[in-house]
Write a protein that holds these residues in place. Structure first.
Motif, short mmCIF file in Angstrom:
data_model
loop_
_atom_site.label_atom_id
_atom_site.label_comp_id
_atom_site.label_asym_id
_atom_site.label_seq_id
_atom_site.Cartn_x
_atom_site.Cartn_y
_atom_site.Cartn_z
N ARG A 286 3.32 -10.51 6.10
CA ARG A 286 2.30 -10.70 7.14
C ARG A 286 2.19 -9.50 8.08
NH1 ARG A 286 6.75 -13.43 9.22
NH2 ARG A 286 7.32 -12.80 11.35
N ARG A 287 3.23 -8.69 8.11
CA ARG A 287 3.26 -7.56 9.04
C ARG A 287 2.15 -6.55 8.73
NH1 ARG A 287 3.92 -6.36 14.08
NH2 ARG A 287 4.68 -4.24 14.43
N ILE A 288 1.73 -6.46 7.47
CA ILE A 288 0.67 -5.51 7.10
C ILE A 288 -0.62 -5.82 7.83
CG2 ILE A 288 -0.81 -4.73 5.21
CD1 ILE A 288 1.59 -4.90 3.37
N LEU B 1 4.87 -0.34 11.62
CA LEU B 1 5.13 -1.38 10.63
C LEU B 1 6.44 -2.13 10.88
CD1 LEU B 1 3.93 -2.63 8.06
CD2 LEU B 1 5.21 -0.94 6.73
N HIS B 2 7.49 -1.42 11.24
CA HIS B 2 8.81 -2.06 11.41
C HIS B 2 9.07 -2.52 12.84
CE1 HIS B 2 9.21 2.17 12.42
NE2 HIS B 2 10.40 1.96 12.97
N GLY B 3 8.02 -2.55 13.67
CA GLY B 3 8.16 -3.08 15.02
C GLY B 3 9.00 -2.23 15.95
N PRO B 4 8.70 -0.94 16.09
CA PRO B 4 9.54 -0.07 16.93
C PRO B 4 9.39 -0.35 18.42
CG PRO B 4 7.57 1.11 16.25
CD PRO B 4 7.53 -0.21 15.54
N LEU C 201 3.82 -0.18 0.25
CA LEU C 201 4.93 0.65 -0.22
C LEU C 201 6.02 0.76 0.83
CD1 LEU C 201 2.96 3.55 -1.96
CD2 LEU C 201 4.22 1.71 -3.08
N LEU C 202 5.61 1.01 2.08
CA LEU C 202 6.58 1.17 3.15
C LEU C 202 7.13 -0.16 3.64
CD1 LEU C 202 4.77 4.06 4.96
CD2 LEU C 202 7.03 4.17 3.95
N ARG C 203 6.36 -1.22 3.49
CA ARG C 203 6.88 -2.54 3.87
C ARG C 203 8.13 -2.88 3.06
NH1 ARG C 203 7.47 -7.46 2.23
NH2 ARG C 203 6.58 -7.02 0.19
N ARG C 204 8.11 -2.51 1.79
CA ARG C 204 9.27 -2.79 0.93
C ARG C 204 10.47 -1.94 1.36
NH1 ARG C 204 6.44 -3.10 -5.11
NH2 ARG C 204 4.83 -4.63 -4.53
N VAL C 205 10.20 -0.72 1.79
CA VAL C 205 11.29 0.14 2.27
C VAL C 205 11.92 -0.45 3.53
CG1 VAL C 205 11.87 2.41 3.20
CG2 VAL C 205 10.30 2.22 1.26
N HIS C 206 11.06 -0.87 4.47
CA HIS C 206 11.55 -1.42 5.74
C HIS C 206 11.96 -2.89 5.62
CE1 HIS C 206 10.60 2.08 8.12
NE2 HIS C 206 9.33 2.07 7.77
N GLY D 254 -1.96 6.24 10.19
CA GLY D 254 -0.64 6.83 10.45
C GLY D 254 0.11 6.07 11.52
N ILE D 255 -0.60 5.63 12.56
CA ILE D 255 0.04 4.85 13.62
C ILE D 255 0.42 3.47 13.11
CG2 ILE D 255 -0.36 3.76 15.86
CD1 ILE D 255 -1.93 6.23 16.67
N ALA D 256 -0.42 2.88 12.25
CA ALA D 256 -0.07 1.59 11.64
C ALA D 256 1.23 1.70 10.85
CB ALA D 256 -1.21 1.11 10.74
N ILE D 257 1.38 2.79 10.11
CA ILE D 257 2.62 3.03 9.35
C ILE D 257 3.80 3.13 10.31
CG2 ILE D 257 3.82 4.74 7.94
CD1 ILE D 257 1.07 5.32 6.60
#
Length: 302
Positions: free
Chosen positions: A109-111, A146-149, A99-104, A140-143
């Motif tokens: 593959r990032r999942i 997800l966007h590579g901060p 769900l959040l991958r689509r937002v970001h 929670g940390i994986a979330i």
């Protein structure tokens, strides 16, 4: 260069001042422990850093840019877990992340990459409601990753974890910092845990920064309030005797601890207890200087 720069940050709730003009500098590449008792102002500070609260006074700069004019750009480089993670209990780890991958707009593959990072790659069809508290924290940390901060902000991530979960969380955060170059800002009220994890530390109490610098510097700082630690054959009786002598002793981890001012005072305490028929098994002057430093800092008045 600092990843986070906070200057003269003030925040009030009604008539109560929660932050009284704090300064905060988080070096790039560090694991920074934001340390203080519950209610000291840690969570409020982190919420202000993320723009979750409206800034009232002061300046906030991340990655050399002001949060006021570059919030969206800055937050693309920041991952955060404030309090408990928000996940859909009926979904698996993969489904939550999708769900959040689509937002970001991250690649699929990032999942699997972030699930491997937090050791949740083998959860498969297990729903989040079946996760232990430690697994939920890691999700929670994986979330947050997800966007590579470049910066990870975590608010009390070990709260409620058992000893094994705390050890796993510590290892994970060290690996993210060392192998992936992520700067980590972590708040906690647990001195012993922060000591094992961080490179730099800031101590806050009653909305005021009491210390900021490398952890090694805090360890070297000589506390003014020295302590005396002792163990007897009847610590309850010893506590009563010391109280009658006007000495403010307390129990801590199976020992009696009281303030001391001189070597002569140590000898006087020993004589007093022995004269009352007690056997003194252990008498240690000094104790944990880091703990003494911390207690002195948080108990100091502005």
């Amino acid at each position: 260069m600092n990843c986070v720069e906070v200057r003269e940050l003030v925040h009030r709730y009604g008539g109560d001042t929660v932050l009284g003009g704090i300064e905060l500098q988080v070096p790039r590449g560090s694991i920074y422990g934001f340390l203080g008792p519950n209610g000291a102002g840690k969570t409020t500070t982190l919420r202000l850093l993320l723009g979750l609260l409206k800034k009232q006074q002061g300046s906030i700069t991340l990655f050399g840019q002001s949060l006021d004019g570059h919030r969206i750009e800055i937050l693309r480089k920041v991952g955060a877990l404030i309090e408990s993670p928000s996940v859909y209990d009926h979904l698996t780890a993969v489904e939550n992340l999708e769900l959040l991958r689509r937002v970001h707009r991250c690649p699929p593959r990032r999942i699997q990459e972030v699930l491997s990072l937090v050791d949740l790659a083998d959860t498969k069809g297990k729903s989040a409601r079946q996760f232990s508290l430690g697994m939920r924290q890691r999700l929670g940390i994986a979330i947050a990753l997800l966007h590579g901060p470049e910066l990870l902000i975590l608010d009390e991530p070990t709260n409620g974890l058992d000893p094994n979960g705390i050890i796993e969380m510590r290892a994970l955060l060290k690996r993210l910092n060392r192998e992936h170059g992520i700067t980590i800002l972590i708040s906690s009220h647990l001195l012993a845990e922060v000591e094992r994890l961080v490179t730099d530390v800031g101590v806050i109490s009653r909305g005021v920064m009491r210390f900021q610098g490398p952890m090694s510097e805090l360890k070297r700082r000589q506390p003014r309030a020295l302590t005396l630690s002792l163990r007897t054959n009847d610590d309850g009786k010893a506590l009563r005797i010391l109280a009658e002598q006007g000495l403010g002793a307390r129990t801590d981890d199976g020992r009696l601890v009281l303030p001391r001012s001189s070597d002569g005072e140590v000898a006087a305490v020993n004589r007093c207890l022995v004269s009352q028929g007690l056997e003194v098994y252990e008498l240690s002057a000094g104790g944990n200087d880091l703990e003494a430093n911390f207690m002195e800092l948080i108990e100091a008045r502005p």
